[in-house]
Design an enzyme around this catalytic site. Structure first.
Site, PDB file in Angstrom:
ATOM      1  N   TYR A   1      -2.781  58.339  61.576  1.00 38.97           N
ATOM      2  CA  TYR A   1      -1.563  57.949  62.333  1.00 38.97           C
ATOM      3  C   TYR A   1      -1.251  56.665  61.686  1.00 38.97           C
ATOM      4  O   TYR A   1      -0.221  56.565  60.884  1.00 38.97           O
ATOM      5  CB  TYR A   1      -1.586  58.002  63.663  1.00 38.97           C
TER       6      TYR A   1
ATOM      7  N   LYS B   1       2.038  55.756  58.945  1.00 42.50           N
ATOM      8  CA  LYS B   1       3.034  54.891  59.354  1.00 42.50           C
ATOM      9  C   LYS B   1       3.068  53.738  58.541  1.00 42.50           C
ATOM     10  O   LYS B   1       4.317  53.144  58.095  1.00 42.50           O
ATOM     11  CB  LYS B   1       2.903  54.317  60.887  1.00 42.50           C
TER      12      LYS B   1
END
Ligand code: NAI
Ligand SMILES: C[C@@H](CO)CCC[C@@H](C)[C@H]1CC[C@H]2[C@@H]3[C@H](O)CC4=CC(=O)CC[C@]4(C)[C@H]3CC[C@]12C
Length: 369
Positions: free
Chosen positions: A159, A163
């Site tokens: 994750y 990002k």
């Protein structure tokens, strides 16, 4: 997009507009962007509440689509003045594969940028995350830092990796020529842990507390500060920066901004108790009930079980080595960059943010009150 007393003229697109943050951005735009003519809401899953928005003066267009599909994104972006890209796969629990997270968060963002370039959309606001900075895997504290605070950002988890990559793409695209020859103006907003009405993890903690007879057990020392920001203020920052991008393109283009407000600095669990306490739950223990080494062991066990059970079922508890490390490492921001650059002031005070969140928890089915 110069200010005028003429009829509303602007077309906005919000990707992920049916998500937790996206819904607040959508409602905030309808309430506070007087120049809005059409609001396009693009999401993989369209929510029923969209229907009630269609009765106002702004044309609300719901588009069911997938950011990983370049053609769908391009069709949605064509003719929009501003894109607010909040869509993303928020998964730190191992529910989705690393490939899927990468595909949605990185390729999806690439598609949004490409669509802006190809169709001539000039303004792009990207919802990034504090996670692109940290906490890092070494557990270094980031204590009330700002956008310029040096910090060793080391990512391993899919994750934050996704990002960080997506944010870089957005910032590098600033200044690229879009169709028609004008420059693309982009910026990235980095919320810390968002809370407020609609927050799924708060809901999970509340339900867990009810199951445990109205109690939650302290796992993290109260001294570990975790940055939190109210969803209404995060939405407001998006609306404001989107509005200012044209007028202040030279200053805002290619910039990152932490999302902040007046929410107090507390540990993740103590902060949650600000809302769950008034709803009848209590946090047991002034110090963690289990020694940290045991938590590390339990988190590792959860990771192992997830891996072993994967062929049979999805086992994705809140506690895993990554979430434990994030919750157990101080990461808080103290900055006024958004205020200096585009006049941001939180729209909701801490008291108001707290009250709104408590009312939402209390309204949940099976309230302990
Ligand atoms: N929740 C938090 O504490 C934080 C969230 N963020 C970022 O804010 C953004 C919004 O997050 P949340 O509202 O919390 O998550 P959410 O999961 O509630 O909302 C994400 C939305 O994106 C949509 N979406 C997912 N995959 C899609 C796809 N392939 N195509 C189109 N739409 C898709 C989902 O259907 C959902 O409506 C994300 O980009 C996230 O990385 C950043 C910092 C903190
Ligand atoms: C050890 C547990 C004992 O009660 C508590 C576990 C809490 C965790 C599930 C959360 C603690 C910190 C959260 C993350 C943080 O707020 C930053 C985030 C930013 C994002 O962009 C997405 C969400 C998240 C990663 C958020 C996820 C949940 C926590 C890890």
């Amino acid at each position: 997009m110069a200010e005028s007393a003429q009829a509303p003229e602007l077309v906005y697109l919000v990707t992920g507009g049916c998500g937790f943050l996206g819904e607040h951005v959508v409602r905030m735009l309808l309430e506070r962007e007087p120049r809005l003519r059409e609001l396009r809401i693009f999401d993989l899953h369209l929510s029923p509440w969209l229907e009630e928005l269609k009765t106002g003066t702004v044309q609300v267009t719901a588009i069911q689509g997938d950011v990983t599909q370049a053609q769908e994104v391009k069709a949605a972006v064509a003719g929009a003045h501003v894109v607010i890209h909040t869509a993303g796969l928020v998964d730190v629990f191992g529910r989705a594969s690393p490939e899927t997270i990468h595909k949605v968060n990185v390729w999806g963002t690439k598609n949004v940028i490409e669509a802006c370039v190809q169709t001539g959309t000039q303004f792009l606001v990207y919802t990034s995350s504090m996670e692109v900075v940290g906490p890092n895997i070494k557990g270094h504290p980031f204590y009330r830092g700002n956008e310029d605070t040096p910090y060793e950002a080391v990512h391993k988890h899919p994750y934050p990796c996704s990002k960080a990559l997506a944010e870089r793409l957005v910032l590098e695209a600033n200044g690229k020529k879009v169709r028609g020859g004008l420059p693309l103006v982009t910026c990235a907003l980095r919320p810390t842990g968002i809370y407020g009405e609609g927050h799924q993890i708060m809901r999970d903690f509340y339900r867990q507390g009810l199951r445990l007879g109205g109690r939650l057990f302290r796992a993290i020392p109260a001294s570990v500060e975790h940055g939190r920001v109210y969803v209404g203020n995060v939405a407001w920052m998006h609306v404001l920066v989107a509005r200012e991008l044209e007028q202040r393109a030279a200053l805002l283009g290619g910039q990152v901004y932490f999302c902040y407000d007046k929410s107090p600095y507390k540990s993740y669990e103590d902060f949650n108790m600000e809302f769950l306490g008034p709803c009848g739950l209590r946090l047991v223990g002034t110090r963690p009930l289990l020694p940290y080494w045991l938590l590390v062991l339990l988190a590792a066990l959860n990771a192992l079980l997830q891996w072993l059970l994967r062929p049979l079922l999805l086992y994705a508890p809140l506690l895993n080595p990554y979430t434990l490390a994030v919750a157990n490492t101080t990461f808080t921001v103290s900055t006024n960059k958004a205020q200096r650059h585009f006049g941001y002031e939180p729209l909701f005070s801490w008291e108001e943010s707290r009250t709104r969140t408590i009312l939402w928890v209390q309204a949940m089915e099976g309230s302990a009150q």
